[in-house]
Design an enzyme around this catalytic site. Structure first.
Site, PDB file in Angstrom:
ATOM      1  N   HIS A 277      11.805  20.945  -8.878  1.00 38.36           N
ATOM      2  CA  HIS A 277      12.259  21.402  -9.844  1.00 38.36           C
ATOM      3  C   HIS A 277      13.719  21.320 -10.593  1.00 38.36           C
ATOM      4  O   HIS A 277      13.697  20.766 -11.316  1.00 38.36           O
ATOM      5  CB  HIS A 277      11.736  23.322  -9.906  1.00 38.36           C
ATOM      6  CG  HIS A 277      12.348  23.821 -11.258  1.00 38.36           C
ATOM      7  ND1 HIS A 277      11.842  23.632 -12.603  1.00 38.36           N
ATOM      8  CD2 HIS A 277      13.960  24.039 -12.022  1.00 38.36           C
ATOM      9  CE1 HIS A 277      12.257  23.978 -13.589  1.00 38.36           C
ATOM     10  NE2 HIS A 277      13.844  24.959 -12.791  1.00 38.36           N
ATOM     11  N   GLU A 278      14.658  21.656  -9.090  1.00 42.99           N
ATOM     12  CA  GLU A 278      16.346  21.602 -10.037  1.00 42.99           C
ATOM     13  C   GLU A 278      16.060  19.560  -9.916  1.00 42.99           C
ATOM     14  O   GLU A 278      17.170  19.389 -11.000  1.00 42.99           O
ATOM     15  CB  GLU A 278      17.044  22.173  -8.955  1.00 42.99           C
ATOM     16  CG  GLU A 278      16.931  23.393  -8.952  1.00 42.99           C
ATOM     17  CD  GLU A 278      17.539  24.781 -10.371  1.00 42.99           C
ATOM     18  OE1 GLU A 278      18.506  23.238 -10.617  1.00 42.99           O
ATOM     19  OE2 GLU A 278      16.532  25.500  -9.911  1.00 42.99           O
ATOM     20  N   HIS A 281      15.693  18.257 -13.387  1.00 42.54           N
ATOM     21  CA  HIS A 281      16.530  17.986 -14.369  1.00 42.54           C
ATOM     22  C   HIS A 281      17.527  16.881 -14.705  1.00 42.54           C
ATOM     23  O   HIS A 281      17.585  16.582 -15.029  1.00 42.54           O
ATOM     24  CB  HIS A 281      17.185  19.828 -14.228  1.00 42.54           C
ATOM     25  CG  HIS A 281      17.263  21.072 -14.457  1.00 42.54           C
ATOM     26  ND1 HIS A 281      16.529  21.074 -15.601  1.00 42.54           N
ATOM     27  CD2 HIS A 281      16.572  22.213 -13.614  1.00 42.54           C
ATOM     28  CE1 HIS A 281      15.851  22.366 -15.872  1.00 42.54           C
ATOM     29  NE2 HIS A 281      15.851  23.158 -14.843  1.00 42.54           N
ATOM     30  N   GLU A 357      12.947  23.447 -19.344  1.00 41.12           N
ATOM     31  CA  GLU A 357      12.717  23.856 -18.068  1.00 41.12           C
ATOM     32  C   GLU A 357      11.130  23.769 -17.580  1.00 41.12           C
ATOM     33  O   GLU A 357      10.642  23.532 -16.634  1.00 41.12           O
ATOM     34  CB  GLU A 357      13.302  25.733 -17.536  1.00 41.12           C
ATOM     35  CG  GLU A 357      14.604  25.851 -17.665  1.00 41.12           C
ATOM     36  CD  GLU A 357      15.368  25.719 -16.400  1.00 41.12           C
ATOM     37  OE1 GLU A 357      14.308  25.632 -15.376  1.00 41.12           O
ATOM     38  OE2 GLU A 357      16.574  25.399 -16.551  1.00 41.12           O
TER      39      GLU A 357
END
Length: 419
Positions: A277-278, A281, A357
């Protein structure tokens, strides 16, 4: 002067009462009946005590958030109306004839006053977090971070204010434009140095001890084309029970960071999902999009600040003890206007953040395809932070830079991987 003071205090008290009634008596945080008993339902992964603590803690925390912002505005108004800003400015001029030193003295004492004024709210927030076992940090460590914040903010604020007022005095009509132009390289510089200069002031960073896990994370980073040679671990368990991980910095200063609380409380599959997930970004260039958005909003904010400040000084300058925007004692007015504008635009910035997100959640699911780990991760995040699954609407739009847990788990449940 008295009228402004009493009206300001009165409006603040009425606003606080309305917020309290909304959060504790009006807002509905229950989940839809159709989702009862599903993975979204907190009753399926939290016990009765955890559910009770989550509701109590979240409501008090949210109330403090909404009260703290106008409390800050009230402080700026009192500093102006009571003549404190004017006296500090006069004293700085008496001490030195050099404008740069005058700015340093004024900004220092204004920062001290604001620190003292905001301390009760800081203390209440700390004690609340400590009482609900979110914060584990002892008082001495908390005070150390508070003073570190003070000096970091003072150094940054001094540079910004010195440049800003130099432009205001030299370019009375277009100071906002020149200030914005200078802010571009300054913002990029701060983003670049934050991982290696600013963050280590607060915590100790060291290479991830679990080399097998680091290899797996770096493999994901390689797929995402992130130029990282190490994964860093930070000892946040000394301060909190919350979980977190992030990818920060730009260019060669990019860092992949895991809180040790995340390492201690989550399984390897959950950690890999969080890291995916990070990394999303980074892949989606959210850091650069965020910087660009901030710069667009800042140029509009500076332009509005110029015109609003001029209007306020013309209308209430005598009561606020301000004769000209070029005088340093007008700084609380500039800070007040910018704070109000920032709050006013926060639903928009939060909406953009929630979109980012969701994109990162999608990327993580595309990369790992691990629904079970994703759902368990969101449930664990809810439990560790005592967060509401379905927060009140005003809380969501003004506070949440992430989708709600209800939205995130529902997304994962419906997700279909494109092969």
């Amino acid at each position: 002067m008295k009228k402004i003071v009493w009206w300001s205090i009165g409006v603040f008290l009425v606003y606080g009462a309305c917020i309290w009634v909304y959060l504790f008596y009006i807002s509905d945080t229950s989940i839809p009946q159709s989702l009862k008993g599903t993975s979204v339902d907190p009753a399926t992964f939290m016990n009765a005590r955890e559910l009770m603590l989550t509701e109590k803690y979240s409501k008090i925390r949210d109330a403090l958030f909404f009260i703290r912002i106008p409390y800050e505005w009230l402080g700026f108004i009192l500093i102006l109306v009571l003549g404190v800003s004017k006296k500090v400015n006069k004293w700085s001029k008496d001490v030195s004839r050099f404008s740069l030193l005058q700015t340093a003295i004024y900004v220092f004492w204004l920062s001290v006053l604001l620190l003292i004024y905001s301390f009760p709210m800081d203390w209440i927030s700390y004690k609340l977090s400590k009482a609900y076992h979110i914060t584990t940090q002892p008082f001495q460590g908390w005070m150390k971070d508070l003073f570190t914040d003070f000096w970091v903010n003072y150094a940054t604020m001094f540079l910004v204010i010195a440049v800003l007022y130099a432009f205001i005095r030299k370019f009375s009509k277009r100071w906002w434009l020149y200030a914005w132009i200078v802010s571009i390289p300054f913002t990029l510089f701060l983003t670049f140095i934050q991982p290696v200069v600013i963050d280590p002031l607060y915590n100790d960073f060291y290479p991830l001890k679990n080399k097998e896990l680091e290899t797996k994370i770096l493999h994901l980073a390689d797929e995402a084309h992130i130029p990282a040679k190490h994964v860093y671990e930070v000892n946040m368990s000394e301060k909190t029970n919350s979980l977190n991980a992030y990818v920060t910095g730009i260019g060669s200063n990019s860092r992949i960071v895991l809180w040790d609380t995340t390492l201690n409380k989550l399984t390897e599959r959950e950690i890999l999902f969080i890291m995916a997930h990070e990394m999303g970004h980074y892949v989606k260039k959210h850091i650069y999009v965020g910087i660009a958005s901030a710069l667009v909003l800042s140029i509009v904010g500076l332009w509005l600040t110029k015109h609003l400040a001029r209007f306020v000084i013309k209308r209430w300058g005598k009561a606020l003890k301000i004769t000209s925007l070029s005088d340093l004692n007008s700084l609380p007015l500039i800070l007040l206007i910018f704070s109000i504008l920032t709050f006013a635009v926060s639903p928009l910035t939060n909406m953009q953040s929630r979109h980012h997100e969701l994109q990162s959640d999608t990327y993580a699911m595309d990369l790992t395809g691990d629904k079970q780990a994703a759902i368990k991760t969101f449930q664990d995040l809810t439990k560790s932070g005592l967060s509401q699954v379905n927060p009140p609407y005003l809380v969501k739009i003004f506070r949440y830079g992430h989708p709600t847990i209800l939205e995130r788990i529902s997304f994962v449940e419906k997700y279909e991987r494109n092969e």
